[in-house]
Enzyme design. Sequence first.
Site, PDB file in Angstrom:
ATOM      1  N   HIS A   1     -12.404   7.065 -40.994  1.00 19.90           N
ATOM      2  CA  HIS A   1     -10.959   7.169 -41.164  1.00 19.90           C
ATOM      3  C   HIS A   1     -10.555   6.917 -42.607  1.00 19.90           C
ATOM      4  O   HIS A   1      -9.385   6.830 -42.934  1.00 19.90           O
ATOM      5  CB  HIS A   1     -10.206   6.232 -40.220  1.00 19.90           C
ATOM      6  CG  HIS A   1     -10.710   4.825 -40.250  1.00 19.90           C
ATOM      7  ND1 HIS A   1     -10.268   3.916 -41.145  1.00 19.90           N
ATOM      8  CD2 HIS A   1     -11.668   4.216 -39.511  1.00 19.90           C
ATOM      9  CE1 HIS A   1     -10.914   2.779 -40.941  1.00 19.90           C
ATOM     10  NE2 HIS A   1     -11.766   2.930 -39.986  1.00 19.90           N
TER      11      HIS A   1
ATOM     12  N   HIS B   1      -5.812   7.039 -49.052  1.00 21.73           N
ATOM     13  CA  HIS B   1      -5.046   7.481 -47.886  1.00 21.73           C
ATOM     14  C   HIS B   1      -4.484   8.847 -48.228  1.00 21.73           C
ATOM     15  O   HIS B   1      -4.046   9.068 -49.355  1.00 21.73           O
ATOM     16  CB  HIS B   1      -3.928   6.486 -47.580  1.00 21.73           C
ATOM     17  CG  HIS B   1      -4.466   5.133 -47.206  1.00 21.73           C
ATOM     18  ND1 HIS B   1      -4.794   4.796 -45.923  1.00 21.73           N
ATOM     19  CD2 HIS B   1      -4.774   4.061 -47.972  1.00 21.73           C
ATOM     20  CE1 HIS B   1      -5.274   3.562 -45.895  1.00 21.73           C
ATOM     21  NE2 HIS B   1      -5.277   3.087 -47.134  1.00 21.73           N
TER      22      HIS B   1
ATOM     23  N   THR C   1      -3.682  -2.710 -44.138  1.00 20.57           N
ATOM     24  CA  THR C   1      -3.019  -1.613 -43.419  1.00 20.57           C
ATOM     25  C   THR C   1      -3.940  -0.952 -42.408  1.00 20.57           C
ATOM     26  O   THR C   1      -3.652   0.115 -41.888  1.00 20.57           O
ATOM     27  CB  THR C   1      -2.480  -0.540 -44.399  1.00 20.57           C
ATOM     28  OG1 THR C   1      -3.590   0.066 -45.069  1.00 20.57           O
ATOM     29  CG2 THR C   1      -1.538  -1.148 -45.421  1.00 20.57           C
ATOM     30  N   THR C   2      -5.093  -1.587 -42.157  1.00 20.05           N
ATOM     31  CA  THR C   2      -5.996  -1.148 -41.092  1.00 20.05           C
ATOM     32  C   THR C   2      -6.304  -2.367 -40.224  1.00 20.05           C
ATOM     33  O   THR C   2      -6.140  -3.497 -40.675  1.00 20.05           O
ATOM     34  CB  THR C   2      -7.303  -0.569 -41.668  1.00 20.05           C
ATOM     35  OG1 THR C   2      -7.815  -1.486 -42.635  1.00 20.05           O
ATOM     36  CG2 THR C   2      -7.084   0.782 -42.321  1.00 20.05           C
TER      37      THR C   2
END
Length: 318
Positions: free
Chosen positions: A103, A133, A239-240
């Site tokens: 991811h 990202h 943020t994960t």
Amino acid sequence: QFPAKSGLTNVFRPTQNLHQRQVSASFATPNPPSESTYTGFFFPTDYNPSKWKLLDSSYCEGDHQSPINIDTHNIVMDEHLDAFIYKHFDDKHSIEYITNTGHAVKCVLKENVVELSGGGLGHVYTTLQFHFHWGSTSENSMGSEHMVDSKQFPMEMHIVSKRKDLTLDEALKTSNGIAVLGFFIEETNPTSDMESWKKLTNYLAAIRSKADVTEEISIDDLLGSVDRAIYYRYNGSLTTPVCNEAVVWTVFKESIKIDQNLMKLFPTRAGYENVFRPSQSVNGRKVYISASAAAGPGITTLFLLLPCLYIASLNHYL
Ligand SMILES: *[C@@H]1O[C@H](CO)[C@@H](O)[C@H](O)[C@H]1NC(C)=O
């Protein structure tokens, strides 16, 4: 030959009950395939942040979460937010390997080489990795995590550092244990110098799980000429998953400019798109801006303007 020559077969004990024990993993380990982050290592189809709260010991529903939308009409100037001190950001051999975590694409640095201090952080941080990202391959796709005045950017780069005096476990439980530098990435004109970004994106084709980096690429090369004196600061989270509220965030106002064709290589070569967490509630947190930004054209900027004014006036007379 082992079973054939020895005559012994099935010489292993079956797995035992884990009971309450926990198994931990080093920071560079790719997340295991789990329903809530992605469904398979090479074919992630489900980057679904709304399910992260269901994970074991998740902080993803806390009230100091990241990313956020930075509302520039509601920020506070802070004189303590001075210049950062970047140690070995110019080292062209600091990246150990690039990994595709399913991811994200993450560049893991050699241990204890790159360091970050200053910038109002109050501690020395050792830089562990940086990652990206992004959105999709479509025209005008946006994939940054942070937003400024509700504006999203095409991509965002995060440089992740850990307080040098803490172990990673301790850092993840401390409100300023991790410092992340966030840089927006926007499109530029293809004629500008993209050498380091070309080298980096060349690796995207090769990585299945991990590729050693032999090309010379420094972090400074990738950041280019971004003005690193002007930045936003707030307290937030990873943020994960599991979204630990351990991060001092620095988001730079100016963006890195790269060629749009290079940006598109991230979704096409990595094999997945729209890998960003949506904005989280600010919940009354304060967002600060470095003083040099809010001060307007001060002595330094005026000084830099002088040659331009000189050239402008020459043009006027010629
Ligand atoms: C972050 O939290 C710490 C500790 O609670 C506090 O001292 C600091 O001022 C906060 N920083 C920001 C930018 O809000």
